[in-house]
Design an enzyme around this catalytic site. Structure first.
Site, PDB file in Angstrom:
ATOM      1  N   GLY A   5      98.870  72.680  40.830  1.00 22.68           N
ATOM      2  CA  GLY A   5      99.060  71.320  40.639  1.00 22.68           C
ATOM      3  C   GLY A   5      97.993  70.535  40.375  1.00 22.68           C
ATOM      4  O   GLY A   5      96.749  70.872  40.122  1.00 22.68           O
ATOM      5  N   SER A   9      93.189  75.331  42.711  1.00 24.36           N
ATOM      6  CA  SER A   9      92.818  75.157  41.249  1.00 24.36           C
ATOM      7  C   SER A   9      94.407  74.320  40.573  1.00 24.36           C
ATOM      8  O   SER A   9      95.185  74.113  41.169  1.00 24.36           O
ATOM      9  CB  SER A   9      92.738  76.454  40.788  1.00 24.36           C
ATOM     10  OG  SER A   9      93.795  77.405  40.653  1.00 24.36           O
ATOM     11  N   LYS A  10      94.296  74.270  39.231  1.00 19.69           N
ATOM     12  CA  LYS A  10      95.251  73.526  38.587  1.00 19.69           C
ATOM     13  C   LYS A  10      96.655  74.299  38.638  1.00 19.69           C
ATOM     14  O   LYS A  10      97.626  73.939  38.693  1.00 19.69           O
ATOM     15  CB  LYS A  10      94.864  73.558  36.991  1.00 19.69           C
ATOM     16  CG  LYS A  10      93.792  72.781  36.833  1.00 19.69           C
ATOM     17  CD  LYS A  10      93.483  72.411  35.345  1.00 19.69           C
ATOM     18  CE  LYS A  10      92.489  71.333  35.202  1.00 19.69           C
ATOM     19  NZ  LYS A  10      92.911  70.053  35.410  1.00 19.69           N
ATOM     20  N   ARG A  11      96.609  75.812  39.125  1.00 18.16           N
ATOM     21  CA  ARG A  11      97.892  76.155  39.164  1.00 18.16           C
ATOM     22  C   ARG A  11      98.438  75.785  40.444  1.00 18.16           C
ATOM     23  O   ARG A  11     100.036  76.330  40.352  1.00 18.16           O
ATOM     24  CB  ARG A  11      97.497  77.846  39.279  1.00 18.16           C
ATOM     25  CG  ARG A  11      97.037  78.438  40.458  1.00 18.16           C
ATOM     26  CD  ARG A  11      96.806  79.851  40.776  1.00 18.16           C
ATOM     27  NE  ARG A  11      96.405  80.587  41.881  1.00 18.16           N
ATOM     28  CZ  ARG A  11      95.132  80.464  42.193  1.00 18.16           C
ATOM     29  NH1 ARG A  11      94.159  80.101  41.079  1.00 18.16           N
ATOM     30  NH2 ARG A  11      94.555  80.862  43.170  1.00 18.16           N
TER      31      ARG A  11
END
Length: 467
Positions: free
Chosen positions: A241, A237-239
């Site tokens: 990167g 996920s975006k966490r």
């Protein structure tokens, strides 16, 4: 004839996991001289956006995963879907359901209380009176006996009892068709022979197979590839990167590095790490994709990207690099960029990093790192050495690397000092401490006028900070 398809929903970014699926679909089609189709599954009118659609088109174009024929948009086929659903109603393959959301919630809660699996109980399967004020959904009459068995090319044989499935909705109360219905119609009409998709769809497959049979369609083969995890073992996920494929372009990755990395993320060919596009087509086999989830490793991608950066000519890199220079507000002429690239291919892992490393070429230092200045700019002798070097450079008949190297050596010899006494302050004066190549190259790249001006600027700095 082999036909595959990539069918993303334009409700957000084109996730890197989706790109891997597209790559697998593209490779399988091209290996078998088949067809690779692109379908935009935009039936969710409230969440689908044109910007997300454009990201899909731009992302596949950047990666060179060209599709065959026109793009199919499901939102443009609603009338067609509706006609098929009406015929299903007439043939007794589907039925209207007037259950309200509240009634369905109560149904599920009662089932949970009895320890049963929450599901639609088939209340209107055999008919029933319309409920005033309720817009009905249409449900598919799923078989109630037997099992669905299929051989998944990644996961092997899968068997699901029909008693485990309920009558799923094929048209919502607002009149829009559902994913499970549209995908079957489209795959059948586009003659898709192999459906490659993420394993989050695996629970949909038995329902869809029953629908294929009910409509008299040929059932394609299936390959459900595992999800991609972050380094911490959780779903990417975006966490972790970037997840949007265009984020990787904007961060300075080359398309061939991204494709090479994704190819290896769940598939292998011995110990080989680097694959040309030709080798991808030669060796890839969807049946050899691992069923276990793969972990994304950014450092491995960076390593691959640097490999491809080093393998390119300066001429091949200049166009994508110029986009990063522009984005970073770094103004350099094409000749300077071409001359500088070979000296930074070993030093940078991304085009963005390469562009930032070149900033000093077009921008004289406005300040110097304090510790570096204290070490390199010591006393009046250093100022004299920089003045001497500036004069020698100004006097050169030809301003090239060989002549500059001679001028540096002469400055060192005539002043009876070690090379570092000239090289260290000169490099700091010209670059401001930025990563830079051999000193003669460093003094050549920005051009004579700029270098002489920077050396004189450093002399002024030293004289202003005496003591």
């Amino acid at each position: 004839m082999t036909t595959t398809r990539f069918a993303p929903s334009p409700t957000g970014d084109l996730h890197i996991g989706g790109v891997r699926t597209a790559l697998y679909c593209w490779l399988h089609a091209r290996q078998h001289q088949g067809t690779f189709r692109l379908r935009i599954e935009d039936t969710d009118q409230t969440r689908s956006t044109q910007s997300s659609t454009q990201v899909i088109l731009d992302g596949l174009s950047w990666l060179g995963l060209e599709h065959d024929g026109e793009v199919v948009y499901q939102s443009q086929r609603f009338a067609h879907y509706d006609g098929i659903i009406e015929q299903m109603l007439a043939d007794g393959l589907a039925y209207y359901c007037w259950c309200t959301p509240e009634e369905l919630d109560a149904m599920r809660e009662a089932q949970k209380a009895r320890g049963e699996k929450p599901r639609y109980n088939g209340k209107y399967r055999n008919g029933g009176e319309p409920v005033p004020g309720v817009d009905p959904v249409v449900r598919f009459k799923n078989p109630q006996e037997g099992s669905v068995v299929f051989d998944d090319k990644v996961r092997g044989r899968i068997s699901i009892s029909n008693s485990e499935m309920d009558d799923f909705i094929i048209r919502r109360s607002d009149g829009s068709p559902t994913y499970n219905f549209c995908v079957v119609v489209d795959d059948a009409e586009q003659e898709i022979s192999l459906v490659i998709r993420g394993d989050d769809h695996i629970n949909n497959t038995p329902r869809q197979i029953n629908l294929y049979h009910a409509l008299g369609y040929r059932v394609p083969e299936f390959a459900h590839v595992p999800m991609i995890l972050g380094d911490d073992g959780k779903r990417l996920s975006k966490r972790h990167g970037a997840t949007n494929v265009l984020d990787y372009r904007n961060e300075g990755y080359l398309p061939e590095a991204v494709l090479n990395y994704l190819l290896r993320l769940g598939w292998s060919h011995g110990d080989q790490e680097i694959f040309s596009r030709e080798e991808m087509l030669q060796y890839f086999d969807i049946a050899n994709v691992h069923s276990a989830a793969a972990a994304f490793n950014t450092e491995k991608l960076r390593w691959l990207n640097q490999h491809y950066l080093k393998s390119h000519t300066a001429e091949n890199l200049i166009q994508p690099l110029q986009a990063h220079l522009k984005a970073a507000d770094i103004a350099l002429d094409e000749a300077t960029i071409l001359a500088a690239i070979p000296h930074y291919q070993e030093r940078a892992k991304t085009l963005k990093e390469m562009a930032e490393n070149m900033r000093w070429l077009g921008q004289a230092p406005s300040e110097y790192p304090e510790k570096a200045a204290q070490k390199a700019f010591k006393g009046e002798a250093t100022a004299n050495l920089l003045n001497d070097l500036a004069e020698r450079l100004q006097a050169l008949a030809n301003y090239d690397e060989a002549s500059i190297h001679g001028a540096i050596e002469a400055c060192v010899t005539d002043n009876e000092v070690g090379f570092g006494k000239v090289g260290q302050p000169a490099r700091l004066a010209v670059t401001g401490g930025a990563p830079s190549p051999d000193l003669a190259v460093t003094l050549c790249l920005p051009g004579r006028d700029s270098v002489v001006k920077r050396l004189q600027q450093a002399v002024d700095y030293i004289n202003e900070n005496k003591g």
